[in-house]
Design a protein around this motif. Structure first.
Motif, PDB file in Angstrom:
ATOM      1  N   UNK A 107      -8.104  58.192 -44.068  1.00 21.71           N
ATOM      2  CA  UNK A 107      -9.210  57.565 -44.804  1.00 21.71           C
ATOM      3  C   UNK A 107     -10.544  58.105 -44.326  1.00 21.71           C
ATOM      4  N   UNK A 108     -10.697  58.307 -43.037  1.00 22.99           N
ATOM      5  CA  UNK A 108     -11.948  58.827 -42.494  1.00 22.99           C
ATOM      6  C   UNK A 108     -12.244  60.220 -43.054  1.00 22.99           C
ATOM      7  N   UNK A 109     -11.236  61.053 -43.126  1.00 25.88           N
ATOM      8  CA  UNK A 109     -11.433  62.401 -43.678  1.00 25.88           C
ATOM      9  C   UNK A 109     -11.856  62.310 -45.143  1.00 25.88           C
ATOM     10  N   UNK A 110     -11.165  61.463 -45.925  1.00 28.35           N
ATOM     11  CA  UNK A 110     -11.514  61.302 -47.352  1.00 28.35           C
ATOM     12  C   UNK A 110     -12.934  60.779 -47.526  1.00 28.35           C
ATOM     13  N   UNK A 111     -13.249  59.709 -46.823  1.00 25.85           N
ATOM     14  CA  UNK A 111     -14.570  59.086 -46.955  1.00 25.85           C
ATOM     15  C   UNK A 111     -15.651  60.038 -46.446  1.00 25.85           C
ATOM     16  N   UNK A 112     -15.352  60.780 -45.394  1.00 24.48           N
ATOM     17  CA  UNK A 112     -16.313  61.739 -44.865  1.00 24.48           C
ATOM     18  C   UNK A 112     -16.668  62.797 -45.887  1.00 24.48           C
ATOM     19  N   UNK A 113     -15.665  63.345 -46.537  1.00 27.50           N
ATOM     20  CA  UNK A 113     -15.925  64.367 -47.553  1.00 27.50           C
ATOM     21  C   UNK A 113     -16.738  63.792 -48.707  1.00 27.50           C
ATOM     22  N   UNK A 114     -16.360  62.601 -49.167  1.00 33.68           N
ATOM     23  CA  UNK A 114     -17.095  61.971 -50.272  1.00 33.68           C
ATOM     24  C   UNK A 114     -18.531  61.639 -49.862  1.00 33.68           C
ATOM     25  N   UNK A 115     -18.713  61.187 -48.649  1.00 31.93           N
ATOM     26  CA  UNK A 115     -20.046  60.813 -48.188  1.00 31.93           C
ATOM     27  C   UNK A 115     -20.975  62.015 -48.123  1.00 31.93           C
ATOM     28  N   UNK A 116     -20.467  63.113 -47.600  1.00 32.11           N
ATOM     29  CA  UNK A 116     -21.289  64.324 -47.522  1.00 32.11           C
ATOM     30  C   UNK A 116     -21.657  64.798 -48.925  1.00 32.11           C
ATOM     31  N   UNK A 117     -20.695  64.774 -49.831  1.00 31.67           N
ATOM     32  CA  UNK A 117     -20.992  65.181 -51.213  1.00 31.67           C
ATOM     33  C   UNK A 117     -21.995  64.233 -51.859  1.00 31.67           C
ATOM     34  N   UNK A 118     -21.900  62.936 -51.553  1.00 31.40           N
ATOM     35  CA  UNK A 118     -22.843  61.969 -52.119  1.00 31.40           C
ATOM     36  C   UNK A 118     -24.270  62.253 -51.654  1.00 31.40           C
ATOM     37  N   UNK A 119     -24.434  62.616 -50.379  1.00 31.37           N
ATOM     38  CA  UNK A 119     -25.765  62.943 -49.868  1.00 31.37           C
ATOM     39  C   UNK A 119     -26.284  64.209 -50.512  1.00 31.37           C
ATOM     40  N   UNK A 120     -25.421  65.224 -50.641  1.00 25.54           N
ATOM     41  CA  UNK A 120     -25.852  66.462 -51.288  1.00 25.54           C
ATOM     42  C   UNK A 120     -26.260  66.197 -52.733  1.00 25.54           C
TER      43      UNK A 120
END
Length: 127
Positions: A107-120
């Motif tokens: 879950x951390x890996x999934x949320x991390x990827x989504x979070x970085x994309x959300x900031x970008x």
């Protein structure tokens, strides 16, 4: 007997706390806040890379350091979901529950990827 196989594709939005970012701008100024966000994103990305390489069942205790740093950097710039999931990983490391750790690691890996994309995406919209 034929069994149906179901594939779960968990999706959850990356939650971002814009008030935290506004507070950061008020505390240190907009220019410094932009640098802080960029630095935090680099830190987050680096720790996510480390976390991806760690096998949660075999090397679970190795997740504590990167997860702790990831939570702190995420909190700093308002990435609320990412910070919370990183703390969940820390809780699983502390209890030694390898099944929960494997799940929260993924879950951390999934949320991390989504979070970085959300900031970008947010930066693309704001210019």
């Amino acid at each position: 007997m034929e069994q149906d196989v179901r594939f779960l594709r968990p999706e959850e939005p990356a939650r971002f706390n814009p008030e935290r970012l506004e507070r950061l701008c008020d505390e240190i100024g907009e220019i410094r806040a932009e640098h802080e966000v960029a630095s935090a994103l680099q830190t987050i990305n680096a720790h996510l890379q480390d976390i991806r390489r760690i096998h949660p069942v075999q090397d679970g205790s190795d997740l504590a350091g990167p997860a702790r740093h990831l939570a702190a950097a995420s909190d700093r710039i308002g990435m609320a979901t990412l910070a919370r999931v990183a703390r969940d990983v820390l809780a699983c490391v502390a209890t030694g529950d390898v099944v929960a750790l494997a799940s929260t690691h993924a879950r951390l890996v999934r949320v991390g990827e989504r979070s970085i994309h959300a900031i970008w995406d947010l930066e693309d919209v704001s210019g």
